[in-house]
Design an enzyme around this catalytic site. Structure first.
Site, PDB file in Angstrom:
ATOM      1  N   GLY A  87     -12.203  -1.611   0.885  1.00  0.00           N
ATOM      2  CA  GLY A  87     -11.306  -1.450   1.680  1.00  0.00           C
ATOM      3  C   GLY A  87      -9.822  -1.012   1.268  1.00  0.00           C
ATOM      4  N   GLU A 106       3.127   0.541  23.209  1.00  0.00           N
ATOM      5  CA  GLU A 106       3.860   1.886  22.538  1.00  0.00           C
ATOM      6  C   GLU A 106       3.149   2.731  23.265  1.00  0.00           C
ATOM      7  OE1 GLU A 106       4.900  -0.637  18.668  1.00  0.00           O
ATOM      8  OE2 GLU A 106       3.387   0.704  18.599  1.00  0.00           O
ATOM      9  N   GLN A 158      -4.598 -22.340  13.096  1.00  0.00           N
ATOM     10  CA  GLN A 158      -5.889 -21.752  13.812  1.00  0.00           C
ATOM     11  C   GLN A 158      -5.990 -20.606  13.113  1.00  0.00           C
ATOM     12  OE1 GLN A 158      -7.579 -23.292  16.096  1.00  0.00           O
ATOM     13  NE2 GLN A 158      -6.127 -24.921  15.912  1.00  0.00           N
ATOM     14  N   ASP A 217      -7.076  -8.786   7.688  1.00  0.00           N
ATOM     15  CA  ASP A 217      -7.819  -8.896   8.931  1.00  0.00           C
ATOM     16  C   ASP A 217      -9.188  -9.623   8.934  1.00  0.00           C
ATOM     17  OD1 ASP A 217      -5.415  -8.275   9.995  1.00  0.00           O
ATOM     18  OD2 ASP A 217      -6.035  -6.195  10.674  1.00  0.00           O
ATOM     19  N   GLY A 270      -6.844  -0.429   2.853  1.00  0.00           N
ATOM     20  CA  GLY A 270      -5.785  -0.796   4.109  1.00  0.00           C
ATOM     21  C   GLY A 270      -4.749  -1.460   3.177  1.00  0.00           C
ATOM     22  N   PHE A 271      -3.798  -2.009   4.311  1.00  0.00           N
ATOM     23  CA  PHE A 271      -2.667  -2.793   3.553  1.00  0.00           C
ATOM     24  C   PHE A 271      -3.191  -3.648   2.457  1.00  0.00           C
ATOM     25  CE2 PHE A 271      -1.036  -1.734   7.987  1.00  0.00           C
ATOM     26  CZ  PHE A 271       0.047  -0.984   7.402  1.00  0.00           C
TER      27      PHE A 271
END
Length: 422
Positions: free
Chosen positions: A9, A169, A311, A299, A11-12
């Site tokens: 992956g 947005e 949590q 994520d 991503g960020f």
């Protein structure tokens, strides 16, 4: 021998980890992604609405890591993991590892509603954004030709499901486009109706933010003409009608789905490794529980060891960036015979843009709330510097300046790939 680090992956989280290890001779890095580019998810909605070009928010991995001799990119998707053999099977072949890092982010969650999954417009990938732009522009063209007032209104009505930053947005963007652009580009649609609805199952928009941000956003959207519908969940989307759990309906051909995400599961990973939302359960060092040398960041993981977030952390870009950075530093520490450091998330604040000169921002330390023009400038600045390289920043700033001063943009082209397979 350098340790083989396979990152699934780009991503960020994945890119930040790769950056931390790139150039370090103790590691050989293989970054795997189904796309050959990194993209900036917070600005996807601006690609979808024709305010930014795809190239503004994307950048190829190979160019990003050009010159890093210990870096390799593999185009492909993860198909299976063999933890005991320390091997992953990709759609493009096998890869061995010493450390495996899941940084796969998440995907759209339709909560088991088949019709919504089939007919709604998602907003998760670059392909989704381009599909959305094409679909909405085609429906505007269709509405301009239609002589049926009921059909025209359905074609022009947009329901945005999800009151988080993306939903807010994009609703604000549609409201501004309706007021400043559609009347000029589609004069034949004057008086044809068409509404913008923002719906959410919670009691407020921007639920994770402060009450001041929530109230300002609700009031601003309402003044802009957006019909905000709260405490109600989408139940179905059939025959051009959005059905809600309370029995109410909205007739519309356009349902934009920004209401939920879920992590992905992978063959070969034990079921007990997954927690809430299919997120991989990790310890304080982001190591997947019950497995050796397998990590998860961003994520796709849930970490319950951070005292400030019992949590689990919110699924935000800042969490992914910080976890990628921390795991990279810990790998270097271990190679240098030092102890790794537990991850502790530093909340740098949350913000959302609503429209021209309209935004909200919450800063945790000190606890401050900003709205209007100041928050709007803050949002622009933060998102601009967060883009992955200077070229993206310059192109995005240029397009934003044109849009701001002209209240228009010229990127509303319907461009679809050819269907012919070569």
């Amino acid at each position: 021998m350098p340790k083989k680090v396979v990152i699934i992956g780009g991503g960020f989280a994945g890119v930040n980890l790769a950056k931390k290890l790139a150039g370090n001779e103790s590691f050989d890095i293989t970054l795997v992604d189904k796309n050959n580019y990194n993209f900036f998810p917070p600005l996807l909605y601006q690609v979808a609405t024709g305010y930014l070009e795809t190239s503004n928010i994307t950048y190829p991995f190979r160019k990003l890591f050009r010159g890093k001799k210990n870096f390799m990119f593999r185009l492909g998707e993860l198909e299976e993991v063999f933890p005991e053999q320390k091997q992953v099977i990709l759609s493009t072949g096998p890869v061995n590892y010493d450390y495996l890092v899941f940084a796969t982010g998440c995907e759209t969650n339709y909560f088991g509603m088949d019709n919504v999954a089939k007919h709604a417009i998602p907003m998760k990938t670059v392909a989704d954004a381009l599909q959305m732009r094409n679909t909405l522009l085609e429906r505007l063209e269709e509405a301009s030709r239609s002589a049926d007032p009921v059909e025209r209104k359905k074609l022009l009505t947009v329901v945005v499901a999800g009151g988080g930053p993306t939903g807010v947005e994009i609703s604000g963007m549609f409201a501004e486009m309706k007021r400043t652009i559609l009347a000029k580009d589609y004069p034949e649609l004057k008086g044809a109706g068409g509404e913008i609805h923002l719906v959410d199952g919670l009691k407020s928009v921007l639920a994770p933010m402060s009450e001041k941000s929530q109230q300002y956003t609700y009031d601003t959207l309402t003044k802009m003409g957006v019909k905000v519908k709260l405490n109600v969940m989408v139940k179905d989307f059939v025959n051009d009608t959005v059905h809600f759990a309370d029995g109410s309906t909205i007739e519309a051909k356009n349902l934009i789905w920004a209401a939920g995400v879920t992590a992905m599961t992978f063959k070969g990973m034990p079921e007990e490794a997954y927690g809430k939302g299919k997120r991989l359960q990790v310890d304080e060092f982001n190591k997947v529980k019950g497995l050796e040398d397998i990590y998860a960041i961003g994520d796709t993981c849930i970490q319950l060891t951070d005292p400030g977030f019992p949590q689990g952390h919110p699924q935000l870009a800042q969490v992914a960036l910080q976890q990628g950075d921390n795991v990279g530093k810990n790998m270097i520490r271990v190679e240098e015979n030092q102890f790794p450091k537990a991850f502790s998330y530093v909340d740098k604040g949350t913000m959302a843009i609503i429209g021209r000169n309209k935004a909200v921002a919450d800063l945790p330390k000190p606890k401050l709330f900003f709205s209007g023009f100041i928050a709007w400038v803050m949002w622009l600045f933060i998102h601009l510097i967060s883009l992955i390289n200077s070229g993206n920043r310059i192109k995005t700033l240029y397009n934003w300046m044109i849009a701001y001063f002209t209240r228009d943009q010229s990127l509303r082209m319907i461009v679809r790939p050819a269907s012919k397979k070569l």
